[in-house]
Design an enzyme around this catalytic site. Structure first.
Site, PDB file in Angstrom:
ATOM      1  N   ARG A   1       8.771 -15.896   2.757  1.00 19.61           N
ATOM      2  CA  ARG A   1       8.487 -15.197   1.502  1.00 19.61           C
ATOM      3  C   ARG A   1       9.479 -15.565   0.405  1.00 19.61           C
ATOM      4  NH1 ARG A   1      10.470  -9.087   3.350  1.00 19.61           N
ATOM      5  NH2 ARG A   1      12.653  -9.377   2.802  1.00 19.61           N
TER       6      ARG A   1
ATOM      7  N   THR B   1       1.792  -8.474  -1.499  1.00 20.90           N
ATOM      8  CA  THR B   1       2.241  -8.515  -0.096  1.00 20.90           C
ATOM      9  C   THR B   1       2.096  -9.953   0.373  1.00 20.90           C
ATOM     10  OG1 THR B   1       0.148  -8.324   1.107  1.00 20.90           O
ATOM     11  CG2 THR B   1       1.209  -6.254   0.496  1.00 20.90           C
TER      12      THR B   1
ATOM     13  N   MET C   1       5.011 -14.276  10.146  1.00 23.26           N
ATOM     14  CA  MET C   1       5.005 -12.908   9.633  1.00 23.26           C
ATOM     15  C   MET C   1       3.595 -12.322   9.652  1.00 23.26           C
ATOM     16  SD  MET C   1       7.585 -13.355   6.381  1.00 23.26           S
ATOM     17  CE  MET C   1       7.706 -11.606   5.969  1.00 23.26           C
TER      18      MET C   1
ATOM     19  N   ASP D   1       1.707 -10.445   3.522  1.00 22.33           N
ATOM     20  CA  ASP D   1       0.788 -10.256   4.649  1.00 22.33           C
ATOM     21  C   ASP D   1      -0.682 -10.295   4.222  1.00 22.33           C
ATOM     22  OD1 ASP D   1       3.034  -9.945   6.160  1.00 22.33           O
ATOM     23  OD2 ASP D   1       2.642  -7.880   6.785  1.00 22.33           O
TER      24      ASP D   1
ATOM     25  N   ASN E   1       0.801  -1.230   0.000  1.00 25.71           N
ATOM     26  CA  ASN E   1       0.000   0.000   0.000  1.00 25.71           C
ATOM     27  C   ASN E   1       0.835   1.281   0.000  1.00 25.71           C
ATOM     28  OD1 ASN E   1       0.588  -0.310   2.727  1.00 25.71           O
ATOM     29  ND2 ASN E   1      -1.427  -1.198   3.146  1.00 25.71           N
TER      30      ASN E   1
END
Lengths: 358, 358
Positions: free
Chosen positions: B293, B135, B180, B137, B107
């Site tokens: 990731r 992302t 995470m 997340d 973002n």
């Protein structure tokens, strides 16, 4: 029709203990000298409590899935055995007509196997005991390498390789990767297996065999960082200083195993913090921890195949009358890699550790 | 012959940013309206420093390997942009005759993309800007899910599944797995994806969206432990208490990002220690951290394919004249899973976070 065969697991599980278990079960099916093949639940605890699984009567799908399934399907334990325990074990084995006992474990377990094989009761009832090696730490002597090590080595080499690729994406990262290995650095050293060039990480590897020094560590990391603008630092969980004192260890009473040993862990965080405090360098710490011995995706096919072969061979040896030995892996060719299975007397491995500089 | 197209990466890398990059490069080859396809080294830093890679002239083997290679091959950055930076970016883009700019990021990056698309210079030189979401997340709004999340979710689900199998081998283990997720619990929640029965771990999952309370945590773990004789506890790295204060966070000055945010990490160790201190329970902590990731072995094929499709679609949209939008994933069918690609105005996603309870 022969007598029964028992298999049990000792110590921490690995990626391929179930593969060896598979080899044992399949070989027992082929041996007319074995009546039933039993598995003890949670190792020696299960023997003492007479908790056995009839491995010859499990669904085929369960047995077929064993080789690719990490951890110990039977369960394992860490128990310090008393003299009374040994007597009880002998009595339980006799009452279940167990003539062959295969015990897979590390050097504590090989000590147990040795003592069992030497009991007067063992001779009286004709009990034969054969040990199978197993440790992710690779710290057993008298074998080219330990079953379980190959998969864990592959795991940590992959973490290091992937993390160095990740570290190249963002400016100036420092990562401290904590690796299993209580007293030996074999697994930490394996982190360099995926390294193709000197620029690639891991850039620094610290092992328990070399006394750790804060000032050298800080200077080493600063130097790597200045050269590469990144640093991937691998540390064994069991790092010690010159005086033999662990670099970092929990002082909590609960953080001890059943043998009274303090459990290592979190030296990576300690050292990442040290880099922040003493060198002004921001460092992340990684601790994949026990996943290194249980990651299904990163099991090594060679490790698995060797374990199946060891399991089969153990049955053949114990049925043929051998006792008081541990099977071992012998490298017969380096290029291409080939191995053979041999055996050593249990007293040569019981309670003996093999560090990297041996 | 059209003008040049630029692709750049912002924020933390994921497992599939290179897959989107691959899609962009391949689609540019197919579009006669694109002259050259350039990549910025280390995101906006590379634009400011005029460090570009001619992506049309890379060896085929390098391009073909991109989809399966985690992290960011171009490099990324985290930079807070000043007004002067924006002017310089516009001037650099003009001097390289860049008419299309594809920016993939979270973002913060979508905010940058929005501001660039709205600059008077953009209109003057005919610059079009399209954002691609990314992302691990999964905290971007206006998309079914974020590219990168699927692979990281698979990774953490696998850690949890494997660790629960490991925990079944030895008596009475407790493990705290740190996952995470700075402000959102999507990745922590994903740890339950490999769970088939209520007995299996993870037994407890703590997310930042729910205020954390020490006493409830201790009671929860005790309860699970009493029922199952083991506990696999998942905690988001960004857990906060009722007052919004992080449960654990480094107070080191170096442990801040370039935006001044304190970096999370090691709440898992803190909580494992708390279990020892306050409940007398021995607990291990695991922190696979950023490997979530960048793990090549656990990249999700769906995530990869969606990213390639997004990369291709971004080129088509920006060439067709679109600007000021972010492409998104729209779920068109749940069973079987099917998706379509849509678009939203950048102002709907710039600096907006999507928590789990939204």
């Amino acid at each position: 029709m022969g007598r029964n065969l028992l298999i049990a697991h000792g110590g921490g599980p690995t990626s391929v203990m179930n593969a060896a278990l598979y080899g044992v079960i399949r070989e027992c099916e082929a041996q007319s000298d074995v009546a039933e093949v039993l598995g003890a639940r949670h190792g020696i605890e299960g023997v003492l409590a007479e908790e056995f699984v009839d491995l010859g009567r499990q669904p085929a799908a369960v047995i077929d899935a064993l080789p690719g399934r990490p951890s110990s399907a039977l369960g394992s334990c860490r128990r310090k055995l008393s003299d009374t325990d040994y007597e009880q074990i002998a009595s339980v084995l006799e009452s279940y007509d167990i003539g062959c006992f295969i015990y897979q474990g590390g050097n504590d377990s090989m000590d147990t196997a040795m003592k069992l094989s030497r009991m007067p009761e063992a001779e009286r009832v004709g009990l034969r005991v054969v040990g199978l090696p197993k440790t992710v730490d690779n710290d057993l002597p008298e074998t080219d390498h330990c079953p379980g090590y190959g998969s864990a080595a592959r795991f940590y080499a992959q973490v290091a390789r992937d993390m160095d690729v990740d570290n190249q994406a963002l400016p100036s990262p420092i990562a401290v990767l904590e690796v299993m290995g209580r007293n030996t650095g074999w697994l930490a050293a394996a982190c360099s297996l995926g390294k193709d060039t000197p620029e690639q990480g891991p850039h620094l590897i610290y092992v328990p065999e070399r006394p750790f020094d804060d000032a050298s560590f800080l200077a080493d990391v600063r130097d790597v960082y200045n050269r590469h603008r990144r640093a991937l630092v691998v540390v064994s969980e069991g790092l010690v200083r010159n005086n033999g004192i662990p670099v970092y260890i929990s002082d909590r009473a609960v953080d001890c195993d059943d043998f009274g040993h303090r459990l290592p862990g979190n030296v990576g965080k300690y050292l990442a913090d040290l880099l922040g405090d003493e060198a002004g360098l921001r460092a992340r710490n990684l601790k994949p921890d026990l996943w290194g011995r249980s990651c299904a995706m990163l099991q090594s096919a060679t490790d698995r195949d060797e374990s199946i072969a060891l399991g089969r061979h153990a049955v053949q040896m114990v049925v043929a009358g051998w006792s008081g030995i541990m099977l071992n892996l012998v490298r017969t060719s380096q290029e291409p890699y080939e191995f053979d299975i041999g055996a050593v007397a249990l007293e040569k491995v019981a309670n003996v550790e093999r560090p990297m500089n041996s």
